[in-house]
Each structure stands twice: as structure tokens, then as C-alpha cells.
Design an enzyme around this catalytic site. Structure first.
Site, mmCIF file in Angstrom:
data_model
loop_
_atom_site.group_PDB
_atom_site.id
_atom_site.type_symbol
_atom_site.label_atom_id
_atom_site.label_comp_id
_atom_site.label_asym_id
_atom_site.label_seq_id
_atom_site.Cartn_x
_atom_site.Cartn_y
_atom_site.Cartn_z
ATOM 1 N N GLU A 1 15.837 67.294 -52.435
ATOM 2 C CA GLU A 1 15.470 66.508 -51.250
ATOM 3 C C GLU A 1 14.837 65.160 -51.608
ATOM 4 O OE1 GLU A 1 14.176 69.043 -47.756
ATOM 5 O OE2 GLU A 1 13.683 70.368 -49.412
ATOM 6 N N SER B 1 16.125 71.324 -46.215
ATOM 7 C CA SER B 1 17.158 70.427 -45.680
ATOM 8 C C SER B 1 18.532 71.097 -45.635
ATOM 9 C CB SER B 1 17.248 69.123 -46.502
ATOM 10 O OG SER B 1 16.116 68.328 -46.267
ATOM 11 N N GLU C 1 20.684 86.702 -44.286
ATOM 12 C CA GLU C 1 20.107 87.075 -42.996
ATOM 13 C C GLU C 1 21.183 87.223 -41.925
ATOM 14 O OE1 GLU C 1 15.619 85.218 -42.952
ATOM 15 O OE2 GLU C 1 17.227 83.997 -42.109
ATOM 16 N N GLY D 1 21.814 82.076 -30.568
ATOM 17 C CA GLY D 1 20.711 81.509 -29.798
ATOM 18 C C GLY D 1 20.565 80.028 -30.037
ATOM 19 N N SER E 1 13.452 62.243 -37.436
ATOM 20 C CA SER E 1 12.784 63.529 -37.663
ATOM 21 C C SER E 1 12.157 64.091 -36.397
ATOM 22 C CB SER E 1 11.707 63.391 -38.736
ATOM 23 O OG SER E 1 12.287 63.095 -39.975
#
EC number: 6.3.2.4
Length: 349
Positions: free
Chosen positions: A16, A178, A208, A213, A315
Site C-alpha cells: 500500500e 486495500s 470467509e 448485503g 477516502s
């Protein structure tokens, strides 16, 4: 009253690096020049610390991301503080605008603790735990917050079984950021390819259950010793993207942000409460952005907490606070003032 010297540190050796540079550019612009002098310190991709001029280009231009110049004057960072060519830099507080490993994971926070320098953000333990999602999840669960079902695997595991999960699943580095190395996987065949890429970013990876949603985010700011939550916002992703990946976040302009999020008022309030709850459960300081899923069934599931969220022009963290009534400069000032209280260290010094 004399101005305080704020060292803004950016770059770093993580994936990043470039986003950190863009964030630092935002902080420099937003810094209240009537109160603070800025000292810009860059960490190159090879790990060298350098002193950069305050007008150093830190913006995305024509899709090209900024990086820290390897040939800039060297900064020596040690237990006595920072110096250039044998001359100490006079620093009152550090704003480590560093994302990812070696910046947001407790390591630089430990260095700053030993050097006895005040700094913005969470301390060593909270930074480390928030960075490693495999450790943050059980803490959230213990604090009675819902988390996604999943397993943790390492690069040493010879066989990976996800029998208890149903496709699609998400594969992501446990300590990434990120969305680098993150993949949405819909079949067994694609799983190994996704794992191979994720292991490039971390030897520990999470698999996961994908949730149906909306992506809801809430910003937490600690000011005058009290943690407060912003209004909540929703990330709306262009349908051509499978999920909120790196390109969708930074390069493509493919996402829109809806602030406040168009969800029931009771759900929005519950997310705000849970954001502060998550902040406290991990022992965070200063700031954090808490990311949630609001499912089609009305469930609120915490995804992760980011202890040094992006400060770029696009952001979410500053946008959420702007919508809550705290402008960019006031936000940065509040973070510096909180840092000067030194509440994030073990000794509270």
C-alpha cells in the site's frame, strides 16, 4: 504561541506504499498551517527513510501513483528520534500515514514508543490486532458482534478443506489491506489460484463465507478522551466489479459513496453503536474506520476495523466526518491534539 512540528510519514515497504503517499498528500494540504509546521518523511519501497520537500508530488496523475524517491536525503530513525546528516529533526508529534504491514501493524508504533514520540492513532497492540483480521474476529465475537463464518489457513497447510462453507467465498490475506490479494471465489478450481495469489501478500489467509448485503462504513474519532461515531455511509459498487477490490477503490472511479447510507434509521444507529464498541473492544486510539455488512435479512455483521484509514480525496473516513459536521482540517487537528495526550502507549506517557 509557537507552532508544533508535525512529522508526516508516508510510503513504506508494504503493497500500500502508493496509497499511503496519496493519503499523506491529503494530510499535508489539510494541516492547519497557523498551528503546525509539517515535516515530510518518506519510507522508500526498499525501506530507506528519507526527507522529502513539503511540495513533493503526492497525487495520482493520469492514473500514475506516487512513490517515495530513493535518492532523497537520508533520515536516521532510532531510539533517540529522527535526524538528517547528524542534525536532529525537532518533532513534537508524528502522523504515521502508513497503511499495511510495517506501518499499521504496531511495528512503527513500537519504534515511536521507544523514541518517546507522540503519534496519531492506535498503540502497538490495537494496531497489531486490527491488522490481523484472524485475531480481530474472535475479539469482535467475544464482544457480542456478529462476524462472517470462515477459516484461517497458512501457506504450510498441505490441504485446504472448506466443507463447512458454501461457494461463493472470499479469500483474503489475514494482514492485507486495500483489497490486495483478495478474491471472490465461486468454485473449487478457482480456490487454489486465489490462495496462491493471496499467499503473495501474507502466509496466513482467511477464507470467509461471502455475504449478500450492502457495505456500510462508519468512522470513529476519539476527541477529548471520548470516542464518537460518524454518520454511516454506503459503498455502492459498479455492477462490472464483483466486489470492492483495489481497482474499484482507487483507480477506476467505479464506486460511489452514499452518505448517509440509505438504510433504516434503527440499523444506522446500531452500526454507529457497534463501531464505537469495536473501537473499544480492540483498545483503539485516535481514529478508526469500521466496516460492516448490512445483509438482506437485516443482520449487521462486522467485517473489519482499519486503524489508519485512507486520507485521500476519495477516502471514506474524511468524507464521513465532513457529513457529520467535522471538516478536514478540524479532523486532522483533533487527531493531533488527541495524539499529544499520549493515551495510546502502555505507560500512558
Amino acid at each position: 504561541m509557537s507552532k508544533l512540528n508535525v512529522a508526516v510519514i508516508c510510503g513504506g515497504i508494504s503493497s500500500e506504499h502508493e496509497i499511503s503517499c496519496v493519503s499523506a498528500g491529503g494530510v499535508l494540504k489539510g494541516l492547519d498551517s497557523s498551528k503546525y509546521n509539517a515535516i515530510l518523511i518518506g519510507i522508500t519501497k526498499t525501506g530507506n527513510w528519507v526527507l522529502l520537500p513539503n511540495d513533493y508530488p503526492l497525487e495520482i496523475v493520469g492514473g500514475k501513483l506516487p512513490t517515495v524517491d530513493e535518492s532523497a536525503p537520508a533520515v536516521v530513525a532510532d531510539v533517540h528520534g529522527f535526524s538528517v546528516a547528524g542534525k536532529a529533526l525537532q518533532i513534537d508529534v508524528v502522523f504515521p500515514v502508513l497503511h499495511g504491514p510495517y506501518g499499521e501493524d504496531g511495528t512503527i508504533q513500537g519504534l515511536l514508543e521507544i523514541a518517546n514520540l507522540a503519534y496519531v492513532g492506535s498503540g502497538v497492540l490495537a494496531s497489531a490486532v486490527a491488522m490481523d483480521k484472524s485475531f480481530a474476529k474472535p475479539i469482535f465475537a467475544a464482544a457480542d458482534m456478529k462476524v462472517a463464518d470462515g477459516i484461517v489457513v497458512t501457506s504450510k497447510d498441505k490441504q485446504v478443506s472448506i466443507d463447512d462453507l458454501a461457494y461463493p467465498v472470499f479469500v483474503k490475506p489475514a494482514r492485507g489491506g486495500s483489497s490486495r490479494g483478495t478474491h471472490k471465489v465461486k468454485s473449487v478450481d478457482a480456490l487454489n489460484t486465489a490462495l496462491k495469489d493471496a499467499f503473495l501478500y501474507d502466509h496466513k489467509v482467511m477464507i470467509e463465507q461471502a455475504l449478500v448485503g450492502r457495505e456500510i462504513e462508519c468512522a470513529v474519532l476519539e476527541s477529548n478522551g471520548v470516542a464518537k461515531a460518524s454518520v454511516v455511509g454506503e459503498i455502492v459498487i459498479d455492477s462490472k466489479f464483483e466486489f470492492y477490490d483495489f481497482e474499484a477503490k482507487y483507480l477506476d472511479g467505479a464506486t460511489t459513496v452514499k452518505i448517509p447510507a440509505d438504510i433504516p434509521a434503527a440499523a444506522a444507529e446500531e452500526i454507529r453503536v457497534k463501531a464505537v464498541q469495536a473501537f473499544k473492544a480492540l483498545g483503539c486510539s485516535g481514529l478508526a474506520r469500521c466496516d460492516f455488512f448490512y445483509t438482506d435479512k437485516g443482520e449487521i455483521i462486522i467485517n473489519e476495523i482499519n486503524t489508519m484509514p485512507g486520507f485521500t480525496g476519495t477516502s471514506m473516513y474524511p468524507k464521513l466526518w465532513a457529513a457529520t459536521g467535522v471538516d478536514y482540517t478540524s479532523l486532522i487537528t483533533a487527531l493531533i491534539e488527541t495524539a499529544l495526550l499520549r493515551t495510546n502507549g502502555v505507560l500512558g506517557n
